[in-house]
Design a protein around this motif. Structure first.
Motif, short mmCIF file in Angstrom:
data_model
loop_
_atom_site.label_atom_id
_atom_site.label_comp_id
_atom_site.label_asym_id
_atom_site.label_seq_id
_atom_site.Cartn_x
_atom_site.Cartn_y
_atom_site.Cartn_z
N PRO A 445 0.81 -1.22 0.00
CA PRO A 445 0.00 0.00 0.00
C PRO A 445 0.84 1.27 0.00
N THR A 446 2.08 1.20 0.48
CA THR A 446 2.92 2.40 0.52
C THR A 446 3.36 2.80 -0.88
N LEU A 447 3.86 1.85 -1.64
CA LEU A 447 4.32 2.13 -3.00
C LEU A 447 3.23 1.95 -4.05
N LYS A 448 2.06 1.48 -3.62
CA LYS A 448 0.94 1.20 -4.52
C LYS A 448 1.37 0.27 -5.65
N GLN A 449 1.97 -0.82 -5.24
CA GLN A 449 2.46 -1.80 -6.20
C GLN A 449 2.02 -3.20 -5.80
N VAL A 450 1.84 -4.03 -6.80
CA VAL A 450 1.56 -5.45 -6.61
C VAL A 450 2.84 -6.23 -6.86
N VAL A 451 3.17 -7.13 -5.96
CA VAL A 451 4.37 -7.96 -6.10
C VAL A 451 3.92 -9.38 -6.40
N THR A 452 4.47 -9.97 -7.45
CA THR A 452 4.15 -11.36 -7.80
C THR A 452 5.43 -12.19 -7.77
N GLY A 453 5.33 -13.38 -7.20
CA GLY A 453 6.43 -14.33 -7.17
C GLY A 453 6.13 -15.51 -8.06
N HIS A 454 7.13 -15.98 -8.79
CA HIS A 454 6.90 -16.98 -9.83
C HIS A 454 7.71 -18.24 -9.56
N ALA A 455 7.29 -19.31 -10.20
CA ALA A 455 7.95 -20.61 -10.01
C ALA A 455 9.35 -20.63 -10.58
N SER A 457 11.58 -18.51 -10.05
CA SER A 457 12.41 -17.72 -9.13
C SER A 457 12.54 -16.27 -9.54
N SER A 458 11.54 -15.73 -10.22
CA SER A 458 11.55 -14.32 -10.57
C SER A 458 10.48 -13.59 -9.78
N VAL A 459 10.71 -12.30 -9.56
CA VAL A 459 9.79 -11.43 -8.84
C VAL A 459 9.49 -10.23 -9.72
N SER A 460 8.22 -9.86 -9.84
CA SER A 460 7.83 -8.70 -10.64
C SER A 460 7.04 -7.74 -9.78
N ARG A 470 7.12 -2.29 -13.12
CA ARG A 470 8.10 -1.31 -12.71
C ARG A 470 9.46 -1.91 -12.42
N LEU A 471 9.50 -3.12 -11.97
CA LEU A 471 10.77 -3.73 -11.58
C LEU A 471 10.65 -5.23 -11.71
N GLN A 472 11.75 -5.87 -12.06
CA GLN A 472 11.78 -7.32 -12.16
C GLN A 472 13.09 -7.82 -11.59
N ILE A 473 13.01 -8.84 -10.76
CA ILE A 473 14.17 -9.50 -10.20
C ILE A 473 14.20 -10.91 -10.77
N ASN A 507 15.54 -4.63 -1.38
CA ASN A 507 15.07 -3.25 -1.36
C ASN A 507 14.12 -3.06 -2.53
N LEU A 508 12.87 -2.72 -2.22
CA LEU A 508 11.86 -2.59 -3.27
C LEU A 508 12.06 -1.35 -4.12
N LEU A 509 12.85 -0.40 -3.65
CA LEU A 509 13.04 0.82 -4.41
C LEU A 509 14.06 0.69 -5.53
N ASN A 510 15.01 -0.24 -5.34
CA ASN A 510 16.04 -0.37 -6.37
C ASN A 510 16.35 -1.81 -6.74
N GLY A 511 15.76 -2.78 -6.06
CA GLY A 511 15.94 -4.18 -6.41
C GLY A 511 17.21 -4.80 -5.90
N LEU A 512 17.92 -4.16 -4.96
CA LEU A 512 19.16 -4.72 -4.45
C LEU A 512 18.89 -5.76 -3.37
N ASN A 513 19.69 -6.79 -3.36
CA ASN A 513 19.60 -7.83 -2.33
C ASN A 513 20.34 -7.34 -1.08
N LEU A 514 19.59 -7.05 -0.02
CA LEU A 514 20.17 -6.49 1.19
C LEU A 514 20.72 -7.56 2.12
N HIS A 515 19.98 -8.65 2.30
CA HIS A 515 20.38 -9.67 3.26
C HIS A 515 20.06 -11.06 2.72
#
Length: 881
Positions: A445-455, A457-460, A470-473, A507-515
């Motif tokens: 709700p903060t970024l007004k985005q929907v996050v989908t996880g796929h089989a 191993s990708s995230v959109s 907006r972003l894809q991992i 990090n949802l703002l830039n797609g970096l793996n933090l931990h």
């Protein structure tokens, strides 16, 4: 393009403060990762190829390998320098061998031994022939139409040695005359048009001959009704032509040689226009051309790969350096926009056409390689097979070195680089729905985005207001399937869990793996939840609760905290977890049907809830797993309602409402799916008021229930009273792995995600806003647009009387609408009227089987089905405390 950054982007620790060192570190990581992610994965799927020995070559190199697809299955035919023909199957196992016939005047002991060297070979697809050129100034036509390969025609007596061959025929218009082109040692090109290939290439001999039909080239005029001949001399200066290609759309002949003055020539067949001539240092030893890309690639003795445009001859687009020996062959692989180059030292390189990067360098370990010695190669080491293959066949590249062949498998489509990819401004087509299966989804709700996880191993990340990605991992967990997603308390970090037990923070703002979080015994992670103080809880097949402190974590790797008193509490795999901060508890549910309430302060179990099971035949007890848990947060925060039904569990299709305080814990139970034997996989509610409950079942149907007055009083155990069903429609073709109620632009919407690879957005009235990934973007504030589309879909479906409703998907499939919840009827009367009455329109269409609402009737149905030996592992009869 100017890149905009926001202060929030730099705050990767989510503390609200940004230091200069953090800004510099962010910019360095941002552009480093952006560059890495923009480089695609090389098309080669094998680090080392499958290598086969051509034992019948008699230690001579293979000049050319061609692919024969008719008659099926796929076969390879290799031609050695000494004239030995070898037929291989698709796995490179030898099927048959054949030697070229020699001059009959040199026949010894009834055998004609071939005494020359072959120069090239080409497959003539519509004639099912392989033409082989030799330095004896002749052509051998070998028939490969049947399993018994044999030499059919021997055309001899050319004025010069043919050094390169090319064959073209029109697949779309078979009646057009096919064309055989031959480049020779003197720089000329010979053209042979076969006028009637269905009857043969040449006129049949007047008398039977022993061996192949021999035709003396000066006598070719006698076959004028079958073939026409033309010669274009002196296209190149010496040395002669080493490659020849033909572009049918423009009737252009393309030839190359090692001459520096005429290294590459594009010449129109009609000779009406001046040729295009490229002058390259040390000439050209090989080239390839792609018409759709208008791209030419050359290689030669100067060890440089050059890219040229079709009409610019003076300056290359790019010069790719890296090879340490003469380049023998190049090939453009258009599906992934990459090219291959191969040098004399057996090094294969993969280049990206757009970025000019060398994506991969492979030294092929042929057994014939010896230290300090350059292996002998044929004139044409490459065979690239892609567009001519059947759809089920993997594209591949065959490379020849001396008397060995290497087979390398290739990717069918362009693949990303394993990092994040931003795609702002690009519209994605509906192919997302035919992509990898969806395993989970959530709304931020903060970024007004929907996050989908796929089989895969990708995230959109999708903009909920427009549907734009907006972003894809990519490759978030390597090759492991994503199973669950969660957000931290700031909604700016995403936590992902995979099947192998790995957990990562992004990090949802830039797609970096933090931990990267320490896994628990490499067991599957099924659910994640993050507490208000950023303490992350993970559950799964370990049957324990694992905790991670991601708020104070500064290192990449975060260790697990097993302080929760969860060892041995659950006796089966934990499938669901849900938290309630207002009550200071969390709930977990396992595969054996047990729900456990835990106190956050003590990290220990507080309450065990277990639905009752009914005994079937042979006293076998059916205990379905608990698929989903949901706390009704508004009720939990209200002092008057927190002692009522605040927890909803889904078990075997039954939705049970539980109170976690007081002596009585069961406050309601009913069967939600429209068909017997189904399960509810996901639950959601409007948490600001808790007036609606949304359920999604295994058939793809979505139900919206009015629970504003439901589960506020204790129900009798004998009656499964249902709340009012407001709406129900088939949202997807397969089960709904996620349903979530969200508020956008002061309106309620419903997010759905299914294993059918689709995620959609709906209004609470059943209007379909759109599917994430569709070509046309939407405006979530324009309600009239998607309401009008829904009405049009309903009107079209009304006209399709013969089509079964169970096979159609969409918001227009509203099954029924319950009476107004303000009606004075009791809930039980509403349930009865819904179950027994239908409108005439509903009778015209096939409707899902309605559930029985009395536990006694359901038990009778279950016993009847069990007598027919039906399996009901997924169904629970009834649940009571």
């Amino acid at each position: 393009m100017r890149q905009r950054f926001h202060t929030a982007d730099f705050d990767i620790s989510c503390t609200g403060q940004v230091r200069w060192q953090q800004l510099c570190s962010y910019l360095l990581l941002e552009y480093t990762e952006r560059e890495r992610a923009s480089i695609p994965t090389p098309a080669l799927l094998d680090s080392q190829p499958q290598i086969r020995h051509c034992s019948h070559n008699k230690r001579e190199p293979t000049v050319r390998v061609v692919a024969v697809s008719h008659p099926p299955p796929l076969r390879y035919i290799s031609v050695s320098k000494g004239g030995q023909i070898t037929v291989w199957n698709s796995s490179l196992h030898i099927l048959k061998t054949l030697g070229l016939a020699g001059d009959p005047t040199e026949e010894v002991a009834n055998t004609r031994r071939f005494r020359g060297w072959t120069t090239d070979a080409v497959y003539m697809g519509n004639c099912h022939m392989v033409a082989i050129a030799t330095d004896c100034r002749d052509l051998h036509f070998v028939n490969v139409s049947t399993a018994s390969v044999f030499e059919d025609v021997h055309l001899f007596g050319f004025r010069s040695v043919p050094t390169a061959l090319c064959y073209w025929h029109d697949v779309q218009c078979p009646e057009r005359s096919p064309l055989l082109l031959m480049g020779d040692e003197k720089g000329g090109v010979h053209l042979m048009d076969f006028l009637n290939p269905s009857k043969g290439l040449f006129k049949n001999p007047s008398k039977k001959q022993n061996g192949p039909h021999r035709i003396f080239f000066p006598d070719l005029g006698e076959h004028s009704n079958m073939v026409s001949y033309r010669h274009i001399p002196n296209i190149h200066q010496e040395p002669g032509i080493n490659r020849v290609m033909f572009e049918p759309n423009t009737n252009v002949i393309m030839t190359s040689s090692e001459s520096e003055t005429t290294s590459l020539v594009f010449l129109n067949v009609t000779l009406k226009w001046e040729p295009y001539i490229w002058k390259i240092n040390q000439g050209t030893k090989c080239f390839d051309y792609n018409a759709s890309l208008q791209l030419i690639v050359t290689g030669g003795c100067d060890r440089a790969v050059r890219l040229w445009t079709r009409f610019v001859t003076t300056r290359p687009l790019a010069t790719l350096l890296g090879h340490r020996a003469t380049i023998l062959d190049v090939a453009i692989y258009h599906p992934v926009e990459q090219l291959f180059s191969y040098s004399r030292d057996a090094e294969l390189r993969v280049w990206d056409i757009s970025t000019h990067h060398c994506l991969k360098s492979v030294s092929l370990h042929f057994p014939c390689l010896q230290p300090g010695r350059i292996p002998e190669h044929g004139n044409f080491p490459f065979l690239l097979l892609s567009h001519t293959l059947p759809e089920e066949t993997q594209p591949h590249l065959v490379v020849g070195c001396k008397d060995y062949l290497a087979l390398l498998n290739l990717a069918k489509m362009r693949r990303g680089g394993g990092g994040w990819l931003t795609n702002e401004g690009r519209e994605f087509g509906p192919e997302i729905q035919s992509g990898p299966a969806l395993s989970c989804a959530l709304y931020n709700p903060t970024l007004k985005q929907v996050v989908t996880g796929h089989a895969d191993s990708s995230v959109s990340l999708w903009d909920v207001e427009t549907g734009r990605r907006r972003l894809q991992i990519l490759n978030a967990h390597g090759e492991e399937e994503l199973l669950c997603l969660a957000l931290d308390s700031s909604n700016r970090r995403l936590i992902t869990g995979a099947r192998n037990g790995t957990i990562k923070v992004w990090n949802l703002l830039n797609g970096l793996n933090l931990h990267k979080l320490e896994p628990v015994a490499n067991s599957e992670v099924t659910k994640l939840t993050c507490l208000h103080d950023n303490k992350l809880l993970a559950v799964g097949w370990s049957q324990r609760i694992a905790q991670y402190d991601i708020a104070a974590a500064k290192d990449l790797y975060v260790r697990v905290d097993m302080s929760w008193k969860s060892s041995g509490v659950h006796k089966s795999d934990i499938l669901a977890v849900c938290q309630c901060s207002a009550l200071g508890v969390i709930a977990t549910a396992s595969h054996d049907g047990e729900v456990i309430i835990w106190r956050l302060e003590t990290q220990g179990p507080l309450l065990h809830l277990q639905g009752e099971t009914k005994a079937g035949l042979c006293d076998s007890r059916v205990v379905p797993p608990v698929d989903s848990l949901l706390f009704l947060q508004h009720r939990a925060g209200n002092r008057k309602l927190r002692n009522r039904g605040v927890l909803v569990s889904s078990q075997g299709g039954y939705l049970s409402f539980w109170s976690i305080t007081g002596q009585t814990h069961t406050y309601g139970q009913f069967y939600a799916p429209g068909q017997q034997g189904e399960r509810v996989l996901s639950l959601s509610s409007d948490q600001a008021k808790n007036t609606l409950l949304v359920s999604g079942d295994t058939t793809g149907w979505l139900q919206i229930w009015d629970i504003s007055h439901y589960a506020l009083d204790i129900q009798h155990e004998s009656v499964c009273e249902r709340p009012t069903l407001l709406q129900s429609w088939k949202a997807h073709r397969t089960g709904l792995v996620t349903v979530e109620v969200l508020e956008v632009a002061d309106r309620l919407f419903i997010l759905t995600a299914s294993a059918d690879s689709a995620a959609g957005l709906w209004t609470k009235d059943g209007d379909h806003v759109g599917s994430f990934g569709q070509e046309v973007m939407w405006n979530v504030a324009d309600a009239a647009a998607y309401q009008r589309e829904t009405r049009n879909n309903r009107r079209e479906d009304t006209d399709e009387k013969g089509r079964s409703e169970s096979d159609r998907v969409g918001a227009n499939k509203v099954r029924r609408q319950a009476p107004d919840p303000t009606n004075s009827q009791t809930s039980q009367e509403q349930c009865s009227s819904e179950a027994l009455s239908t409108s005439p329109a509903e009778n015209d269409q096939e409707q899902p089987q309605q559930p029985m609402y009395l536990c006694e009737d359901f038990c009778q149905t279950l016993a009847s089905c069990c007598e027919k030996r039906c399996l009901f592992d997924d169904i629970d009869h009834s649940n009571h405390s």
